[in-house]
Scaffold this motif. Sequence first.
Motif, PDB file in Angstrom:
ATOM      1  N   GLU A 159       0.813  -1.216   0.000  1.00 55.36           N
ATOM      2  CA  GLU A 159       0.000   0.000   0.000  1.00 55.36           C
ATOM      3  C   GLU A 159       0.845   1.263   0.000  1.00 55.36           C
ATOM      4  O   GLU A 159       0.451   2.287  -0.554  1.00 55.36           O
ATOM      5  N   GLU A 160       2.020   1.190   0.626  1.00 54.11           N
ATOM      6  CA  GLU A 160       2.848   2.388   0.744  1.00 54.11           C
ATOM      7  C   GLU A 160       3.518   2.736  -0.583  1.00 54.11           C
ATOM      8  O   GLU A 160       3.635   1.902  -1.484  1.00 54.11           O
ATOM      9  N   ALA A 161       3.956   3.976  -0.682  1.00 53.46           N
ATOM     10  CA  ALA A 161       4.628   4.454  -1.885  1.00 53.46           C
ATOM     11  C   ALA A 161       5.986   3.784  -2.041  1.00 53.46           C
ATOM     12  O   ALA A 161       6.645   3.435  -1.056  1.00 53.46           O
ATOM     13  N   ILE A 162       6.380   3.597  -3.283  1.00 52.70           N
ATOM     14  CA  ILE A 162       7.694   3.044  -3.599  1.00 52.70           C
ATOM     15  C   ILE A 162       8.521   4.166  -4.209  1.00 52.70           C
ATOM     16  O   ILE A 162       8.133   4.772  -5.216  1.00 52.70           O
ATOM     17  N   VAL A 163       9.641   4.457  -3.594  1.00 53.74           N
ATOM     18  CA  VAL A 163      10.493   5.577  -4.002  1.00 53.74           C
ATOM     19  C   VAL A 163      11.867   5.031  -4.399  1.00 53.74           C
ATOM     20  O   VAL A 163      12.424   4.172  -3.707  1.00 53.74           O
ATOM     21  N   PHE A 164      12.390   5.515  -5.514  1.00 52.74           N
ATOM     22  CA  PHE A 164      13.739   5.105  -5.917  1.00 52.74           C
ATOM     23  C   PHE A 164      14.399   6.238  -6.701  1.00 52.74           C
ATOM     24  O   PHE A 164      13.733   7.171  -7.160  1.00 52.74           O
ATOM     25  N   GLN A 165      15.703   6.162  -6.811  1.00 54.26           N
ATOM     26  CA  GLN A 165      16.478   7.165  -7.526  1.00 54.26           C
ATOM     27  C   GLN A 165      16.811   6.633  -8.912  1.00 54.26           C
ATOM     28  O   GLN A 165      17.563   5.666  -9.052  1.00 54.26           O
ATOM     29  N   ASP A 166      16.238   7.242  -9.920  1.00 52.25           N
ATOM     30  CA  ASP A 166      16.527   6.827 -11.284  1.00 52.25           C
ATOM     31  C   ASP A 166      17.788   7.532 -11.774  1.00 52.25           C
ATOM     32  O   ASP A 166      17.971   8.735 -11.536  1.00 52.25           O
ATOM     33  N   GLY A 167      18.646   6.785 -12.476  1.00 50.22           N
ATOM     34  CA  GLY A 167      19.920   7.350 -12.918  1.00 50.22           C
ATOM     35  C   GLY A 167      19.790   8.423 -13.971  1.00 50.22           C
ATOM     36  O   GLY A 167      20.735   9.174 -14.214  1.00 50.22           O
ATOM     37  N   VAL A 168      18.616   8.536 -14.601  1.00 51.57           N
ATOM     38  CA  VAL A 168      18.385   9.553 -15.616  1.00 51.57           C
ATOM     39  C   VAL A 168      17.443  10.635 -15.105  1.00 51.57           C
ATOM     40  O   VAL A 168      17.710  11.828 -15.242  1.00 51.57           O
ATOM     41  N   SER A 169      16.336  10.231 -14.504  1.00 50.57           N
ATOM     42  CA  SER A 169      15.284  11.182 -14.123  1.00 50.57           C
ATOM     43  C   SER A 169      15.303  11.604 -12.665  1.00 50.57           C
ATOM     44  O   SER A 169      14.512  12.453 -12.256  1.00 50.57           O
ATOM     45  N   GLY A 170      16.179  11.034 -11.869  1.00 53.18           N
ATOM     46  CA  GLY A 170      16.249  11.431 -10.464  1.00 53.18           C
ATOM     47  C   GLY A 170      15.225  10.705  -9.601  1.00 53.18           C
ATOM     48  O   GLY A 170      14.823   9.576  -9.887  1.00 53.18           O
TER      49      GLY A 170
END
Length: 321
Positions: A159-170
């Motif tokens: 249910e919670e948000a999934i957050v990650f750092q994309d190497g192109v888009s941040g």
Amino acid sequence: MKRRGRFAPTPSGLLHIGNAFSALAAWLQMRQCGGEFLLRIEDIDKPRSRPAFAEQQQDDLLWLGIDWDEGPRMGGPFAPYEQSKRGQLYEAAMDVLREKGRIYPCYCSRSELASIASAPHGLSSEGPAYPGLCRHLSAEERSSKAEKKTPSLRFIMPEEAIVFQDGVSGRMRFDGEALGDFIVKRADGIFSYQLAVTVDDAAMGITDVLRGADLLDSTPRQLALYDALGLTPPSFSHVPLIADEQGDRLSKRDKSLTIASLREDGVFPERLVGAIAYAAGWTDHLEPIAAHQLIPIYQPPSGNKEPIIITQHMLDWLRHD
């Protein structure tokens, strides 16, 4: 630990210019940092896959100057490198998900799924979000439906948000619940792309996944699988798609722009690489250039929302003697 990247085409058709760009970028990323580059054939969907396409894809990559340290024709410590031969690994992952209560049977008919698919939705690797129609069925309801239909198996998204750092888009943020539960094993027994790619990237020690922006929303789904399976995820980068001057995506449906067709037309690999390099901003003018010459000057494309444009002038230049 050495960085490890990969290119993983599906042999349901011939490679086109967009595939060439993704493959070249992933290869350059690894060659520039002294990492290892793998080729994996994602033929998990056997009815859609053709061995002849897999062979042609490998020939086309080598023609472009893209080689691999592990994969088909080469072997390696994580063989086989064809997903159709790795079913035991996927079944083992399914056992883990089953034990953790993260999957459930879905008995939805094609008409029910079609009505969901007709709902408006944006660019998505999985189509519109599944609304969980079968998630809360009682044991009795499941038993009754099982008598009439073999179910697919769906993974329960958090249910919670999934957050990650994309190497192109941040920084990227996805609402797990809004993405919807997705299929990890179809009713016909075929494992899904999301499950197979997660299991394989982890098993093969992939540290860097660089692929097209059309798979951006696959990443939160795969990260949820990594977490549920207790695996360490790689870093992700999603490069822009390739489009024509009207903004329409170049795809394998345009047979004149497959690598095989360009080769048959007498296009030199250095010209195709040169056109891609110029469009991507790696060079400042159109010039023939070998793939290995781009290694010291490669830079990740910036942003993935706007496509990289291949103009008609570039396409004409490809065929210039």
